[in-house]
Write a protein that holds these residues in place. Structure first.
Motif, PDB file in Angstrom:
ATOM      1  N   SER A  71       0.833  -1.201   0.000  1.00 53.29           N
ATOM      2  CA  SER A  71       0.000   0.000   0.000  1.00 53.29           C
ATOM      3  C   SER A  71       0.868   1.251   0.000  1.00 53.29           C
ATOM      4  O   SER A  71       2.062   1.204   0.317  1.00 53.29           O
ATOM      5  N   ALA A  72       0.265   2.387  -0.346  1.00 51.86           N
ATOM      6  CA  ALA A  72       1.016   3.641  -0.425  1.00 51.86           C
ATOM      7  C   ALA A  72       1.678   4.000   0.910  1.00 51.86           C
ATOM      8  O   ALA A  72       2.859   4.368   0.926  1.00 51.86           O
ATOM      9  N   PRO A  73       0.982   3.904   2.060  1.00 53.16           N
ATOM     10  CA  PRO A  73       1.658   4.226   3.324  1.00 53.16           C
ATOM     11  C   PRO A  73       2.837   3.305   3.616  1.00 53.16           C
ATOM     12  O   PRO A  73       3.894   3.759   4.072  1.00 53.16           O
ATOM     13  N   VAL A  74       2.653   1.997   3.361  1.00 50.39           N
ATOM     14  CA  VAL A  74       3.750   1.053   3.607  1.00 50.39           C
ATOM     15  C   VAL A  74       4.910   1.327   2.653  1.00 50.39           C
ATOM     16  O   VAL A  74       6.078   1.352   3.056  1.00 50.39           O
ATOM     17  N   SER A  75       4.610   1.538   1.378  1.00 51.50           N
ATOM     18  CA  SER A  75       5.658   1.800   0.396  1.00 51.50           C
ATOM     19  C   SER A  75       6.423   3.075   0.728  1.00 51.50           C
ATOM     20  O   SER A  75       7.654   3.120   0.610  1.00 51.50           O
ATOM     21  N   ALA A  76       5.703   4.118   1.137  1.00 55.28           N
ATOM     22  CA  ALA A  76       6.360   5.375   1.511  1.00 55.28           C
ATOM     23  C   ALA A  76       7.257   5.173   2.724  1.00 55.28           C
ATOM     24  O   ALA A  76       8.354   5.747   2.798  1.00 55.28           O
ATOM     25  N   SER A  77       6.822   4.353   3.673  1.00 52.44           N
ATOM     26  CA  SER A  77       7.623   4.091   4.870  1.00 52.44           C
ATOM     27  C   SER A  77       8.888   3.308   4.530  1.00 52.44           C
ATOM     28  O   SER A  77       9.978   3.612   5.039  1.00 52.44           O
ATOM     29  N   VAL A 114      10.538   1.837  -6.765  1.00 55.17           N
ATOM     30  CA  VAL A 114       9.588   1.253  -7.718  1.00 55.17           C
ATOM     31  C   VAL A 114       8.293   0.904  -7.001  1.00 55.17           C
ATOM     32  O   VAL A 114       7.195   1.182  -7.513  1.00 55.17           O
ATOM     33  N   TRP A 115       8.383   0.299  -5.822  1.00 56.17           N
ATOM     34  CA  TRP A 115       7.179   0.008  -5.034  1.00 56.17           C
ATOM     35  C   TRP A 115       6.397   1.277  -4.750  1.00 56.17           C
ATOM     36  O   TRP A 115       5.169   1.304  -4.870  1.00 56.17           O
TER      37      TRP A 115
END
Length: 206
Positions: A71-77, A114-115
């Motif tokens: 997910s976007a929050p996980v990928s950003a983290s 990339v993620w």
């Protein structure tokens, strides 16, 4: 070889082979061109190398590869963790003494980017907005820290910058600006694009 195998597999399944080919070419250019040699001498060149990977090559690969990102929050983290980890003085210095660390730094940053791009491209507008703002902010904080640090932080460049007309501190400041401005501007722009998309989607309901 593992990278080539993954790209070959991605080529067979790619929905956009032009983007995949362009992204792969930019990865090769960043890691195998004279920029890579320059990055041994200059911290700013290493940052430029990283920015080329995460800001240009990664979004192209994200478009070209068919993969399911977190997910976007996980990928950003994950991206933030990799960016800060490999720009801390100790892990950064390790990449100059270990080929494994060198490859790990570049590939983990690239995969995390990339993620992140895949997640941002497919996330709901509000999620993309939040992740874009957070990413712009954390890159800006790291870039500002490097720009305004009162002393050089990276021992591998203590005596390698003078032939290029820069002190070690000036080289570090230039690297900080490269991370702060291009990274912050691009992800802030992405956040604004997410807002615009949300407004367009809300217009018919209004």
């Amino acid at each position: 070889m593992a990278v080539l195998a993954l790209l070959a597999l991605g080529w067979r399944r790619s929905p956009n082979r032009v983007a995949l080919l362009a992204g792969s070419g930019l990865v090769a250019l960043a890691l195998l061109s004279p920029l890579c040699s320059l990055a041994v001498a200059l911290f700013s060149a290493r940052v430029a190398q990283h920015m080329a990977l995460v800001l240009i090559a990664a979004p192209l690969l994200a478009v070209g590869l068919r993969a399911r990102a977190p997910s976007a929050p996980v990928s950003a983290s994950v991206f933030a963790a990799m960016l800060w980890l490999w720009h801390l003085p100790a892990p950064y210095g390790w990449t100059f003494t270990s080929d494994l660390a060198w490859w790990a730094s570049h590939l983990s940053l690239l995969v995390a980017a990339v993620w992140l791009w895949q997640a941002l491209l497919h996330a709901r507008p509000e999620s993309a907005l939040a992740a874009g703002i957070v990413t712009a902010a954390q890159m800006g904080v790291l870039g500002a820290f490097l720009t305004f640090a009162p002393r050089p932080l990276y021992l591998p460049h203590a005596f390698t910058t003078w032939p290029w007309g820069l002190s070690a501190l000036e080289d570090q400041q230039l690297g900080g600006l490269l991370m702060w401005v291009p990274g912050g501007v691009l992800f802030a722009g992405l956040a604004l694009a997410a807002v615009a998309r949300a407004l367009r989607e809300a217009r018919p309901a209004g």
